[in-house]
Design a protein around this motif. Structure first.
Motif, PDB file in Angstrom:
ATOM      1  N   SER A 298       5.950   8.386   7.203  1.00  0.00           N
ATOM      2  CA  SER A 298       5.390   7.232   7.903  1.00  0.00           C
ATOM      3  C   SER A 298       5.823   5.950   7.203  1.00  0.00           C
ATOM      4  CB  SER A 298       3.864   7.324   7.921  1.00  0.00           C
ATOM      5  OG  SER A 298       3.456   8.470   8.630  1.00  0.00           O
ATOM      6  N   PHE A 299       6.104   4.933   8.022  1.00  0.00           N
ATOM      7  CA  PHE A 299       6.630   3.664   7.514  1.00  0.00           C
ATOM      8  C   PHE A 299       5.893   2.500   8.164  1.00  0.00           C
ATOM      9  CE2 PHE A 299       9.825   6.933   7.542  1.00  0.00           C
ATOM     10  CZ  PHE A 299      10.401   6.849   6.283  1.00  0.00           C
ATOM     11  N   VAL A 300       5.818   1.383   7.436  1.00  0.00           N
ATOM     12  CA  VAL A 300       5.215   0.173   7.988  1.00  0.00           C
ATOM     13  C   VAL A 300       6.079  -0.264   9.162  1.00  0.00           C
ATOM     14  CG1 VAL A 300       4.591  -2.230   7.535  1.00  0.00           C
ATOM     15  CG2 VAL A 300       4.267  -0.501   5.754  1.00  0.00           C
ATOM     16  N   ALA A 301       5.452  -0.515  10.289  1.00  0.00           N
ATOM     17  CA  ALA A 301       6.174  -0.895  11.506  1.00  0.00           C
ATOM     18  C   ALA A 301       6.804  -2.283  11.351  1.00  0.00           C
ATOM     19  CB  ALA A 301       5.230  -0.886  12.704  1.00  0.00           C
TER      20      ALA A 301
ATOM     21  N   TYR B  54      -3.747   7.815   9.639  1.00  0.00           N
ATOM     22  CA  TYR B  54      -2.366   7.493  10.001  1.00  0.00           C
ATOM     23  C   TYR B  54      -2.205   7.434  11.520  1.00  0.00           C
ATOM     24  CZ  TYR B  54      -0.358   7.745   5.261  1.00  0.00           C
ATOM     25  OH  TYR B  54      -0.020   7.495   3.945  1.00  0.00           O
TER      26      TYR B  54
ATOM     27  N   LEU C 240       5.117   4.895   3.463  1.00  0.00           N
ATOM     28  CA  LEU C 240       3.758   5.172   3.008  1.00  0.00           C
ATOM     29  C   LEU C 240       3.755   6.537   2.334  1.00  0.00           C
ATOM     30  CD1 LEU C 240       1.686   4.113   6.155  1.00  0.00           C
ATOM     31  CD2 LEU C 240       2.097   2.791   4.088  1.00  0.00           C
TER      32      LEU C 240
ATOM     33  N   ILE D   4      -0.860  -4.456   4.885  1.00  0.00           N
ATOM     34  CA  ILE D   4       0.255  -4.828   5.760  1.00  0.00           C
ATOM     35  C   ILE D   4       0.147  -6.294   6.148  1.00  0.00           C
ATOM     36  CG2 ILE D   4       1.314  -4.457   8.031  1.00  0.00           C
ATOM     37  CD1 ILE D   4       0.507  -1.445   7.691  1.00  0.00           C
TER      38      ILE D   4
ATOM     39  N   LYS E  51      -4.207  -1.534   6.720  1.00  0.00           N
ATOM     40  CA  LYS E  51      -3.993  -2.694   7.594  1.00  0.00           C
ATOM     41  C   LYS E  51      -4.018  -3.979   6.787  1.00  0.00           C
ATOM     42  CE  LYS E  51      -6.019  -0.977  11.906  1.00  0.00           C
ATOM     43  NZ  LYS E  51      -7.120  -1.128  12.874  1.00  0.00           N
TER      44      LYS E  51
ATOM     45  N   ILE F  31       1.966   1.272  11.835  1.00  0.00           N
ATOM     46  CA  ILE F  31       2.955   2.153  11.205  1.00  0.00           C
ATOM     47  C   ILE F  31       3.708   2.942  12.267  1.00  0.00           C
ATOM     48  CG2 ILE F  31       1.549   2.373   9.100  1.00  0.00           C
ATOM     49  CD1 ILE F  31       0.936   5.290   9.974  1.00  0.00           C
ATOM     50  N   GLU F  32       4.844   3.485  11.842  1.00  0.00           N
ATOM     51  CA  GLU F  32       5.647   4.376  12.686  1.00  0.00           C
ATOM     52  C   GLU F  32       5.856   5.657  11.905  1.00  0.00           C
ATOM     53  OE1 GLU F  32       9.103   1.919  12.999  1.00  0.00           O
ATOM     54  OE2 GLU F  32       8.296   0.780  14.677  1.00  0.00           O
ATOM     55  N   THR F  33       5.745   6.786  12.582  1.00  0.00           N
ATOM     56  CA  THR F  33       5.943   8.070  11.923  1.00  0.00           C
ATOM     57  C   THR F  33       7.206   8.708  12.473  1.00  0.00           C
ATOM     58  OG1 THR F  33       3.573   8.347  11.614  1.00  0.00           O
ATOM     59  CG2 THR F  33       4.914  10.324  11.438  1.00  0.00           C
TER      60      THR F  33
ATOM     61  N   GLU G 175      -0.934   4.240  13.588  1.00  0.00           N
ATOM     62  CA  GLU G 175       0.220   4.323  14.491  1.00  0.00           C
ATOM     63  C   GLU G 175      -0.165   3.864  15.893  1.00  0.00           C
ATOM     64  OE1 GLU G 175       3.986   7.235  15.286  1.00  0.00           O
ATOM     65  OE2 GLU G 175       2.136   8.154  14.571  1.00  0.00           O
TER      66      GLU G 175
END
Length: 124
Positions: free
Chosen positions: A74-77, A57, A36, A25, A22, A66-68, A61
């Protein structure tokens, strides 16, 4: 990604991981859309259980950091960072209000409370 786990911390390992991600980010160290490490890779690097990284994770989310994407990772939202910062500020305010309430009911002076906050914030 540089994550440091402390075995002497009172926080669970998954919480330490989530908190550090966090922070990365919010600070811009990790950009929206950035991938990630996989849960397995991160677990191997930190020498912890995959279940622990999965929990971190999942919490990230749930909180919108993040988004999976199944099969991709998983990627930074792509979320508004000012909104995230505002949420963190609200959370800090909530905890500080509890501290003020305790201080008032315990006859702790403003100077004692502010000195304590300064010491904690600066990590001394």
């Amino acid at each position: 990604m540089n994550i440091v786990i402390s075995n002497s911390s009172d926080k669970p390992i998954y919480e330490q991981i989530a908190q550090q991600i966090k922070k990365m980010i919010i600070s811009g160290e990790l950009s929206p859309g950035e991938a990630l490490p996989s849960m397995r890779f991160l677990a191997k690097e930190l020498r912890i259980s995959v279940i622990t990284t999965k929990r971190a994770y999942s919490d990230l989310e749930r909180d919108g950091f993040i988004e999976t994407v199944t099969g991709k990772g998983s990627f930074v939202a792509n979320q508004n960072l000012s909104f995230i910062r505002e949420e963190q500020l609200r959370l800090a305010e909530e905890f500080l209000q509890k501290a003020v309430d305790i201080a008032r009911s315990s006859d702790i002076s403003w100077s004692e409370l502010s000195e304590l906050l300064e010491l904690l914030y600066k990590g001394e």
